[in-house]
Write an enzyme that holds these catalytic residues in place. Structure first.
Site, PDB file in Angstrom:
ATOM      1  N   SER A 178       0.843  -1.194   0.000  1.00  0.00           N
ATOM      2  CA  SER A 178       0.000   0.000   0.000  1.00  0.00           C
ATOM      3  C   SER A 178       0.876   1.240   0.000  1.00  0.00           C
ATOM      4  O   SER A 178       2.102   1.158   0.120  1.00  0.00           O
ATOM      5  CB  SER A 178      -0.941   0.017   1.220  1.00  0.00           C
ATOM      6  OG  SER A 178      -0.190   0.135   2.416  1.00  0.00           O
ATOM      7  N   GLY A 179       0.241   2.413  -0.138  1.00  0.00           N
ATOM      8  CA  GLY A 179       0.943   3.679  -0.023  1.00  0.00           C
ATOM      9  C   GLY A 179       2.088   3.845  -1.000  1.00  0.00           C
ATOM     10  O   GLY A 179       2.020   3.442  -2.165  1.00  0.00           O
ATOM     11  N   TYR A 228       4.827  16.926  14.337  1.00  0.00           N
ATOM     12  CA  TYR A 228       5.570  15.982  13.506  1.00  0.00           C
ATOM     13  C   TYR A 228       7.081  16.214  13.614  1.00  0.00           C
ATOM     14  O   TYR A 228       7.792  15.473  14.300  1.00  0.00           O
ATOM     15  CB  TYR A 228       5.125  16.068  12.035  1.00  0.00           C
ATOM     16  CG  TYR A 228       5.493  14.828  11.242  1.00  0.00           C
ATOM     17  CD1 TYR A 228       4.513  13.910  10.872  1.00  0.00           C
ATOM     18  CD2 TYR A 228       6.814  14.562  10.892  1.00  0.00           C
ATOM     19  CE1 TYR A 228       4.848  12.759  10.177  1.00  0.00           C
ATOM     20  CE2 TYR A 228       7.150  13.419  10.198  1.00  0.00           C
ATOM     21  CZ  TYR A 228       6.168  12.521   9.837  1.00  0.00           C
ATOM     22  OH  TYR A 228       6.513  11.383   9.160  1.00  0.00           O
ATOM     23  N   LYS A 266      12.532  10.187  12.043  1.00  0.00           N
ATOM     24  CA  LYS A 266      12.912  10.487  10.658  1.00  0.00           C
ATOM     25  C   LYS A 266      14.328  11.057  10.580  1.00  0.00           C
ATOM     26  O   LYS A 266      15.055  10.806   9.619  1.00  0.00           O
ATOM     27  CB  LYS A 266      11.903  11.449  10.032  1.00  0.00           C
ATOM     28  CG  LYS A 266      10.500  10.869   9.883  1.00  0.00           C
ATOM     29  CD  LYS A 266      10.486   9.559   9.104  1.00  0.00           C
ATOM     30  CE  LYS A 266       9.070   9.046   8.893  1.00  0.00           C
ATOM     31  NZ  LYS A 266       9.048   7.727   8.221  1.00  0.00           N
TER      32      LYS A 266
END
Length: 401
Positions: free
Chosen positions: A52-53, A238, A247
């Site tokens: 997915s994605g 985020y 990240k």
């Protein structure tokens, strides 16, 4: 025989529509075939998180968007059983393989735990025995909330929290079509560390190490992982939170792997993508109003992209082609989020976010686009699909990935 209707709880889809999943695959294939083709692209690709994605879009782009790549996909999905119809990713794997094989391409699916040594051994054995022995691209696109410690087996669990101060903001409940206030708490040091372990670069590095030791990485092999940075308005939840910390670790891992792969003439990069509705992003508290505003502005400007548009542009215009080097920013990141972060786009997004409220979000933001994207991730709301047609459950059980 049954009619399958969507079941959504909060921001979680509890079922999928197989016919819609097939149509979504076909739509994405048709898109990449009509776009600027990938030139000098990879031919043998392993995609970790392929169902997915961005992982699925990468697979479709590389197979049908000009490169004609053979692919191996690894994903953890659930097929039909007495417990339900199964996950959208299960059907995405099957229907991608069927379409790829029609074109004479190899499309091998491994459905299992990408963290387990057994899955890794199976993948490597297959590469050596049936896939030509070498890879020229490895894509890391796993999205999960839990990862086992490879030594102790203890589970690390990620937390979507802030670092420093709590943040209160609105978020969307797709089940009830309402906007609700939510407070995101502050992460402990242990939660920060666990999130980095789950969503950082450790597992990416582990896969590349194992593949390298098995001598299945070809000369010049590339590896890519996907990340998000976002606009300043999203930083508190985020970029400056646990997700951003993970990240940052992923980005540093890319640099480390780039140095390692230089020995075989290879490269490692992180591509920073735009904000989209994915199975992962809908879980991020207080993030949905930003996507509503971003979708509205970018569509009005003719700049909106979904996963498949992003990946085709990434491979055709950034990673492959006749260029001597992949274009990156001063942190060596590929910026496929450039249209999102355009100053004119962000200026209008900020103005729109300031107006979004629980009583008007569906009118002034692109809630219809947001919800449609969510539903289409699970095979619903796709034009051309007869959702009143009965589906043969027994036939679904015969399908194998």
């Amino acid at each position: 025989m049954m009619i399958i209707k969507p079941v959504v709880k909060g921001v979680v889809a509890r079922n999928a529509h197989p016919t819609g999943c097939r149509q979504a695959i076909i739509n994405q294939i048709d898109y990449v075939k009509a776009e600027k083709p990938i030139v000098n692209g990879a031919k043998k690709v392993l995609i970790l998180g392929a169902s997915s994605g961005f992982g699925l879009a990468s697979r479709i782009s590389l197979a049908f968007g000009g490169a004609a790549a053979d692919t191996i996909g690894v994903s953890f999905e659930r097929g039909p059983s007495e417990k339900g119809i199964g996950t959208a990713g299960w059907y995405n794997n099957i229907f991608f393989r069927e379409e790829a094989e029609k074109q004479g391409l190899i499309a091998k699916n491994f459905v299992g735990d990408a963290f387990s040594p057994q899955t890794r051994e199976q993948v490597i054995d297959y590469i050596k025995s049936e896939f030509g022995g070498k890879l020229d691209l490895v894509i890391y696109s796993l999205a999960t909330g839990v990862r086992p410690d490879p030594v102790t087996g203890e589970l690390w669990r990620s937390s979507i929290k802030t670092i420093g101060e709590p943040v209160t903001g609105p978020t969307i409940n797709i089940e009830t079509d309402t906007m609700e206030q939510m407070t995101v708490g502050t992460a402990t040091d242990e939660e920060i560390d666990a999130t980095e372990k789950v969503m950082g670069g450790d597992d990416w590095a582990s896969w590349i190490e194992i593949l390298s030791e098995a001598d299945v990485l070809d000369k010049g092999c590339k590896t890519l992982a996907y990340s998000y940075i976002g606009a300043k308005s999203t930083y508190p939840i985020y970029h400056q939170g646990t997700l951003g910390r993970a990240k940052t670790h992923l980005h540093a891992t890319g640099d480390m792997l780039n140095h390692k792969l230089a020995k075989i003439g290879g490269t490692a990069h992180v591509s920073v993508c735009k904000a989209l509705v994915t199975k992962a992003s809908v879980y991020i508290p207080a993030f949905s109003p930003y996507i509503l505003a971003l979708y509205k502005v970018m569509k009005e400007k003719g700049l909106h992209e979904g996963c498949i548009e992003q990946m085709q542009r990434l491979f055709a215009q950034r990673v492959y082609g006749d260029k001597s080097a992949i274009p990156v920013d001063n942190q060596r990141l590929i910026r496929i989020d450039d249209w999102e972060l355009d100053a004119g786009v962000q200026n209008e997004v900020d103005k729109l976010i300031a107006k979004i409220a629980p009583d008007n979000f569906a009118l002034i933001g692109d809630y219809q686009g947001y919800k449609t994207d969510f539903m289409q991730l699970n095979g619903f709301d796709l034009p051309g699909v007869d959702y009143q047609a009965r589906v043969d459950f027994d036939s679904l059980c015969q399908l194998q990935p």
